[in-house]
Enzyme design. Structure first.
Site, short mmCIF file in Angstrom:
data_model
loop_
_atom_site.label_atom_id
_atom_site.label_comp_id
_atom_site.label_asym_id
_atom_site.label_seq_id
_atom_site.Cartn_x
_atom_site.Cartn_y
_atom_site.Cartn_z
N HIS A 163 -5.94 -4.35 -2.89
CA HIS A 163 -5.70 -4.12 -1.46
C HIS A 163 -6.62 -4.96 -0.57
CE1 HIS A 163 -2.88 -0.92 -2.21
NE2 HIS A 163 -3.77 -0.15 -2.82
N ASP A 199 0.41 -1.70 -10.28
CA ASP A 199 -0.16 -0.51 -9.65
C ASP A 199 0.94 0.19 -8.83
OD1 ASP A 199 -3.21 0.48 -8.71
OD2 ASP A 199 -1.66 0.87 -7.19
N HIS A 201 0.77 1.23 -5.93
CA HIS A 201 0.71 0.79 -4.54
C HIS A 201 0.87 -0.72 -4.44
CE1 HIS A 201 -1.69 4.56 -4.90
NE2 HIS A 201 -0.93 4.88 -3.87
N ASP A 288 -1.70 4.32 -11.75
CA ASP A 288 -1.27 5.44 -10.90
C ASP A 288 0.26 5.59 -10.84
OD1 ASP A 288 -1.35 3.03 -9.55
OD2 ASP A 288 -2.61 3.76 -7.91
ZN LIG Z 1 -2.80 2.30 -6.54
#
Ligand SMILES: [Zn+2]
Length: 346
Positions: A163, A199, A201, A288
């Site tokens: 991120h 991931d 996200h 995740d």
């Molecule tokens: Zn994540």
């Protein structure tokens, strides 16, 4: 497969993050890496090594100098405001959205923190910079042994990185380890590098870093940003810009997606990477996607991670694995090592 690990990761231990209107204990905790390390050692998957120390130039290849200077000095600035701050984490509270200027670094510390961040879920602690530097060294060391001929290597580090952008932190990330590894592979002579982000996200930082570049392909399978963090990037129509047009592939999926559907997206991503003609692969390995993850919404099961590793091995590319998210702390070790085991012994 060699793993690069440094115990300094544990110095990044946030106290609280903002979640649904309250300050709650951090989800991103040192025990995550401890569980992966223990499982790696239990299965004897390969040597666990200290990373080599890389100099500033490896970081400035991806991150802006003013951002790196902020990260290196933020804690001292924070404590200089008030000695009592030493017992608290730094959490952003103000941001320069849209029509504000971002070219001038404010003198005010809170404003500076906001300039270099985008959420209130990412505490900056006394040990954040030390841990992030050690983590970047793990990623760069893993890339280095792959350059030297290893088929694959694993950077077991935290805080995670995908991120983080060229000049901002957020989403528990400060230095973009996957981007640093990809850039290191490019510097070492690999002409085309692909980053595959699995991931839950979207890897908004990695995408932003490489969006206009034709030499680094970014593919991401993630929760639909209309409902899932990081919300403001990761849609399917983001395909790259300028010379990088066509070198970005987003595969957003709805909450509740199971492995059968997820695996189809993986085929699409790997087909894109094959068409691109990558010489090497960096995998942003977030765990995740697991059905038991407390902050995510896919339904992958522990055995599915073996299949993912097997499929990644079939891509036939020199591969650098970078540990990213995964917050089902008890299961993150088994799940992560399943990917590596599937890759190693298909
Ligand atoms: Zn994540």
């Amino acid at each position: 497969m060699k793993t690069f690990y440094n115990h300094l990761h544990a110095q990044h231990q946030g106290k609280v993050e903002m979640f649904r209107g309250a300050l709650v204990p951090c989800f991103e905790v040192p025990a995550r890496a401890d569980h992966v390390l223990a499982e790696l050692q239990r299965r004897q998957l390969g040597a666990v090594l200290e990373p080599q120390a890389f100099d500033e130039a490896a970081l400035t290849a991806i991150h802006s100098p003013r951002y790196l200077n902020f990260l290196a000095t933020a804690w001292d600035q924070w404590v200089a405001l008030d000695a009592a701050n030493a017992d608290k984490d730094i959490l952003p509270s103000v941001w320069p959205t849209r029509t504000f200027r971002t070219d001038i670094e404010p003198d005010n510390f809170a404003a500076k923190v906001g300039l270099y961040s985008y959420d209130a879920g990412t505490p900056f602690t006394s040990g954040t910079w030390v841990a992030a530097r050690a983590g970047a060294n793990c990623a760069l060391s893993a890339a280095q042994v792959v350059v030297a001929g290893d088929r694959a290597a694993f950077a077991l580090s935290r805080p995670p990185g995908h991120h983080a952008g060229a000049d901002f932190f957020g989403g528990y990330c400060f230095l973009n380890n996957a981007a640093l590894a990809a850039q290191h592979l490019r510097h070492a002579g690999m002409k085309k590098v692909a980053v595959l982000d699995v991931d839950y996200h979207h890897g908004n930082g990695t995408q932003a870093i490489f969006f206009d570049r034709p030499d680094v392909y970014f593919a991401s399978i993630h929760g639909d940003p209309r409902t899932e963090y990081p919300f403001y990037l990761g849609h399917a129509d983001e395909t790259g810009s300028g010379a990088g047009l066509g070198a970005n592939l987003n595969l957003p999926l709805p909450r509740g997606t199971d492995y059968a559907t997820w695996a189809q997206a993986l085929e699409t991503a790997l087909a894109g990477i094959a068409r691109f003609g990558a010489d090497a692969l960096v995998v942003s390995l977030g765990m995740d996607t697991f059905e038991g993850d407390p902050i995510s919404g896919f339904k992958l099961k522990t055995d599915d991670y073996l299949r993912i590793g097997e499929r990644l091995a079939k891509a036939g590319l020199p591969t650098v694995f970078i540990f990213e998210g995964g917050y089902a702390v008890q299961e993150v070790g088994v799940n992560a090592v399943n990917v590596l085991q599937g890759f190693t012994n298909p």
